[in-house]
Write an enzyme that holds these catalytic residues in place. Structure first.
Site, short mmCIF file in Angstrom:
data_model
loop_
_atom_site.label_atom_id
_atom_site.label_comp_id
_atom_site.label_asym_id
_atom_site.label_seq_id
_atom_site.Cartn_x
_atom_site.Cartn_y
_atom_site.Cartn_z
N TRP A 25 0.82 -1.21 0.00
CA TRP A 25 0.00 0.00 0.00
C TRP A 25 0.87 1.28 0.00
CZ3 TRP A 25 -4.60 -0.98 3.96
CH2 TRP A 25 -5.46 -1.94 3.39
N HIS A 65 13.08 -2.50 -0.95
CA HIS A 65 12.25 -1.95 -2.03
C HIS A 65 13.03 -0.84 -2.72
CE1 HIS A 65 9.01 0.08 -4.14
NE2 HIS A 65 8.28 -1.00 -3.97
N GLU A 123 12.24 1.96 -3.79
CA GLU A 123 11.99 3.32 -3.27
C GLU A 123 12.84 3.57 -2.03
OE1 GLU A 123 7.70 3.13 -3.08
OE2 GLU A 123 7.60 3.08 -5.27
N GLY A 169 1.68 -2.72 -6.22
CA GLY A 169 1.62 -1.41 -5.56
C GLY A 169 0.29 -0.73 -5.83
N GLY A 170 0.28 0.19 -6.80
CA GLY A 170 -0.90 1.02 -7.08
C GLY A 170 -2.20 0.22 -7.20
C1 PEP Z 1 5.72 -1.77 -5.73
O1 PEP Z 1 5.52 -0.81 -5.02
O2 PEP Z 1 6.39 -2.71 -5.32
C2 PEP Z 1 5.12 -1.79 -7.07
C3 PEP Z 1 5.35 -2.82 -7.86
O3 PEP Z 1 4.35 -0.71 -7.43
P1 PEP Z 1 3.41 -0.57 -8.73
O4 PEP Z 1 2.62 -1.84 -8.82
O5 PEP Z 1 2.56 0.62 -8.45
O6 PEP Z 1 4.32 -0.39 -9.90
#
Ligand code: PEP
Length: 274
Positions: A10, A96, A98, A234-235
Site C-alpha cells: 500500500w 524496495h 523506493e 503497488g498502485g
Molecule cells: C511496488 O511498489 O512494489 C510496485 C510494484 O508498485 P506498482 O505496482 O505501483 O508499480
C-alpha cells in the site's frame, strides 16, 4: 510445488476510514482464491493494528513495508523486526527500490534488515531489480546478483531460499511501464539459475514474484510463465476490483482447483458479496 503468492504494497497511502472500506470490499472479492494463492497485505506501520484486526481469521496474512537493521535502542523513527512480529506480521518487504533510491539503503543495509526479519521468524520479501540505464547496458543480472549476493554473504543461501524474491525493475515501478512477459521470464530464470548455482535445490524452492505496474489488464500474461510465482502489487492493490482481478489472473495461471468459502462464516466478518 511452489505456492503462488500475491502481496499488496500500500506504500504511504490510506486512512482509518479508507482502509476499512477497501478491506471490506477486497476480502469479499478475494474469497475464491484463499486456498490456491497466498495473499498478504502490507499497510503503512500505523495501520498494522487495524489491518490485523480486519484480516482476522480470513487466512490473508499481514506484512510490513520495512524493518530496522538494528535490534532495539537509539534508532529514532525505525521499527524493529521483533515489534512487527509481535504485531502479527508474517512477511516484511526488504530493499524496495523506493527505499534503496530515496532513503539510500545500500546492499549491506538491506542485508542487515533481511537478517533481522529472519531472526524474528518472519519471511522477508527481498526486492531486487535494475534501473533503465542498467538494463540498457545489459547489466540486469549482474545488478540483481550483486543484490542477492549481499544477502547470501550475510545470512546464507538457505535463508534466502526460504524467503521470497521480488523482481521489480526500477523503471517499471509506479510508472505504468511494464516489463514484457519475455523479459520477466528471462530475468526470473536468471535469478533461479543463480540461486541454484549457490546451492542445489535453492533455485527450485525459492518463490520469485514480479512487481512493476501489474494491473488487471496485464496480469494474466505476466503470470503465464512457470518462472513467475506471483506478484508484488503497488498502485493496483489500492483498488479492490483491480487487486482481486489480479488474484483471479494468478489463480487462472496457476490453478490448483480449490475454491473454499472464504472467509469462514465463524470469522464474524460482515462482508458483502460484491
Ligand atoms: C511496488 O511498489 O512494489 C510496485 C510494484 O508498485 P506498482 O505496482 O505501483 O508499480
Amino acid at each position: 510445488m511452489r505456492k503462488p503468492i500475491l502481496i499488496a504494497n500500500w506504500k504511504m497511502n490510506g486512512s482509518l476510514h479508507s482502509n476499512q472500506a477497501l478491506l471490506v470490499r477486497m476480502l469479499a472479492k478475494l474469497r475464491p482464491f484463499r486456498k490456491a494463492v497466498d495473499i498478504a497485505i502490507c499497510p503503512p506501520f500505523p495501520y498494522l493494528f487495524q489491518v490485523r484486526d480486519l484480516l482476522g481469521y480470513t487466512g490473508i496474512a499481514l506484512g510490513a513495508q520495512n524493518a530496522s537493521s538494528a535490534v532495539s535502542g537509539a534508532h529514532t523513527g525505525e521499527v524493529s523486526a521483533t515489534m512487527l512480529e509481535e504485531m502479527g506480521c508474517r512477511y516484511v518487504l526488504v530493499g524496495h527500490s523506493e527505499r534503496r533510491a530515496s532513503y539510500y539503503e545500500s546492499d549491506t543495509d538491506v542485508a542487515a534488515r533481511f537478517r533481522q526479519v529472519v531472526s524474528a521468524g518472519m519471511t522477508p520479501v527481498l526486492c531486487v531489480g535494475e534501473t533503465l540505464e542498467e538494463r540498457e547496458q545489459n547489466e540486469t543480472l549482474a545488478v540483481i546478483e550483486r543484490q542477492l549476493r549481499a544477502v547470501i554473504d550475510t545470512t546464507g543461501i538457505s535463508s534466502l531460499a526460504g524467503s521470497i524474491v521480488a523482481y521489480e525493475p526500477v523503471w517499471a515501478i509506479g510508472t505504468g511501464k511494464t516489463a514484457s512477459p519475455g523479459q520477466v521470464a528471462e530475468t526470473h530464470r536468471g535469478i533461479r539459475g543463480f540461486l541454484e548455482n549457490c546451492q542445489r535445490g535453492a533455485g527450485d524452492s525459492t518463490r520469485i514474484v514480479y512487481g512493476g505496474s501489474v494491473k488487471a489488464v496485464n496480469a494474466a500474461e505476466l503470470f503465464q510463465s512457470e518462472e513467475v510465482d506471483g506478484g508484488l502489487i503497488g498502485g493496483a492493490s489500492l483498488q479492490a476490483e483491480e487487486f482481486s482481478a489480479i488474484g483471479s489472473a494468478l489463480t487462472g495461471a496457476k490453478p490448483d482447483g480449490s475454491s473454499d468459502s472464504f472467509p469462514p462464516e465463524s470469522s464474524g466478518l460482515a462482508i458483502p458479496d460484491s
